[in-house]
Design an enzyme around this catalytic site. Structure first.
Site, PDB file in Angstrom:
ATOM      1  N   PHE A 142       0.831  -1.204   0.000  1.00  0.00           N
ATOM      2  CA  PHE A 142       0.000   0.000   0.000  1.00  0.00           C
ATOM      3  C   PHE A 142       0.864   1.252   0.000  1.00  0.00           C
ATOM      4  CE2 PHE A 142      -2.705  -3.190   1.821  1.00  0.00           C
ATOM      5  CZ  PHE A 142      -4.005  -2.843   1.490  1.00  0.00           C
ATOM      6  N   ASP A 143       0.426   2.263  -0.725  1.00  0.00           N
ATOM      7  CA  ASP A 143       0.857   3.611  -0.417  1.00  0.00           C
ATOM      8  C   ASP A 143       0.126   4.019   0.857  1.00  0.00           C
ATOM      9  OD1 ASP A 143       1.996   6.266  -0.852  1.00  0.00           O
ATOM     10  OD2 ASP A 143      -0.075   6.841  -1.269  1.00  0.00           O
ATOM     11  N   CYS A 144       0.706   4.921   1.635  1.00  0.00           N
ATOM     12  CA  CYS A 144       0.073   5.302   2.902  1.00  0.00           C
ATOM     13  C   CYS A 144      -0.703   6.615   2.801  1.00  0.00           C
ATOM     14  CB  CYS A 144       1.127   5.396   4.008  1.00  0.00           C
ATOM     15  SG  CYS A 144       0.421   5.729   5.640  1.00  0.00           S
ATOM     16  N   PHE A 145      -0.002   7.703   2.483  1.00  0.00           N
ATOM     17  CA  PHE A 145      -0.630   9.023   2.513  1.00  0.00           C
ATOM     18  C   PHE A 145      -1.394   9.285   1.229  1.00  0.00           C
ATOM     19  CE2 PHE A 145       2.765   9.137   5.587  1.00  0.00           C
ATOM     20  CZ  PHE A 145       2.103   9.650   6.682  1.00  0.00           C
TER      21      PHE A 145
ATOM     22  N   LYS B 113       8.788   7.728  -5.043  1.00  0.00           N
ATOM     23  CA  LYS B 113       7.942   7.276  -6.149  1.00  0.00           C
ATOM     24  C   LYS B 113       7.506   8.512  -6.952  1.00  0.00           C
ATOM     25  CE  LYS B 113       5.154   5.405  -3.202  1.00  0.00           C
ATOM     26  NZ  LYS B 113       3.927   4.823  -2.635  1.00  0.00           N
TER      27      LYS B 113
END
Length: 225
Positions: free
Chosen positions: A9-12, A146
């Site tokens: 997952f990306d978080c923010f 990224k």
């Protein structure tokens, strides 16, 4: 590690309401300006990350805010430039996150975060997600942000993740969907902003994390077939 199924997952933006956090941080300094300046800030953050891939994320937040204030003709005091880094630990987690991650883990998936932030920041944030995270790859660890591929390749090399047992889940088209597609990592786009760009870049699209487990299972099933 070959039998482990990973959901990264990306978080923010995906798990944590990044837009709310940035806008509120700007509002703390310039009341009423947060919503107006959010997209200006967003452009500057990506710009700073590209220019200075080794800069710590707290520095990126501060420099992007300086540029945003400059463009808006606002007087940003030197010590106020760090407001976003100082408040990021309190940015709100989306309400469905805890239940969705818990259900995904119960279905046998391990969870990793591939995040464009520092290790101390993600450490503060993890405790508020409401479900355990098995591992994290940060920008600080890989020395880039990224959409550079380093987060993905570091994760793949460290954990032996294979395309038939790995699904990437993220909100950002630019930071996550595009590199995941380039690397042929199966992917679920969490299109929280009803972004009108081509949805075929993803293997599945959801408006939020409701229904995540079934969607990840379906995407993984197609990758394995």
């Amino acid at each position: 590690m070959g039998g482990i199924r990973w959901a990264t997952f990306d978080c923010f933006g995906t798990l944590v309401d990044w837009r709310h956090g940035i806008a509120n941080g700007i509002d703390l300094l310039f009341p009423g300006q947060g919503g107006t300046l959010l997209e200006v800030y967003n452009g500057h953050e990506a710009e700073v990350q590209t220019e200075s891939p080794g800069m710590r994320y707290r520095g990126v937040l501060a420099e992007a805010l300086r540029r945003t204030a400059r463009d808006a003709g606002l007087d940003l005091r030197a010590d106020d430039a760090h407001v976003l880094g100082d408040t990021i630990a309190y940015w709100p987690v989306f309400p469905e996150v805890a239940a969705s991650l818990t259900e995904l883990r119960a279905a046998g998936w391990r969870i990793a975060l591939l995040t464009n932030c520092d290790q101390d920041i993600i450490g503060e944030t993890q405790r508020r997600l409401g479900a355990p995270v098995d591992t994290v790859v940060t920008a600080e660890m890989v020395g880039s942000y990224k959409p550079n591929h380093n987060h993905f390749t570091r994760f793949e090399e460290a954990f032996g993740a294979t395309r038939d047992r790995w699904v990437h889940v993220a909100q950002s088209y630019f930071h996550d969907m595009e590199p995941a597609k380039a690397l042929d990592v199966p992917r679920v786009w969490i299109n929280r902003q009803a972004d009108g760009r081509d949805p075929s870049i993803a293997d599945a699209v959801l408006p939020d994390l409701h229904g995540l487990t079934a969607t990840v299972e379906a995407v993984n099933g197609r990758a394995r077939s």
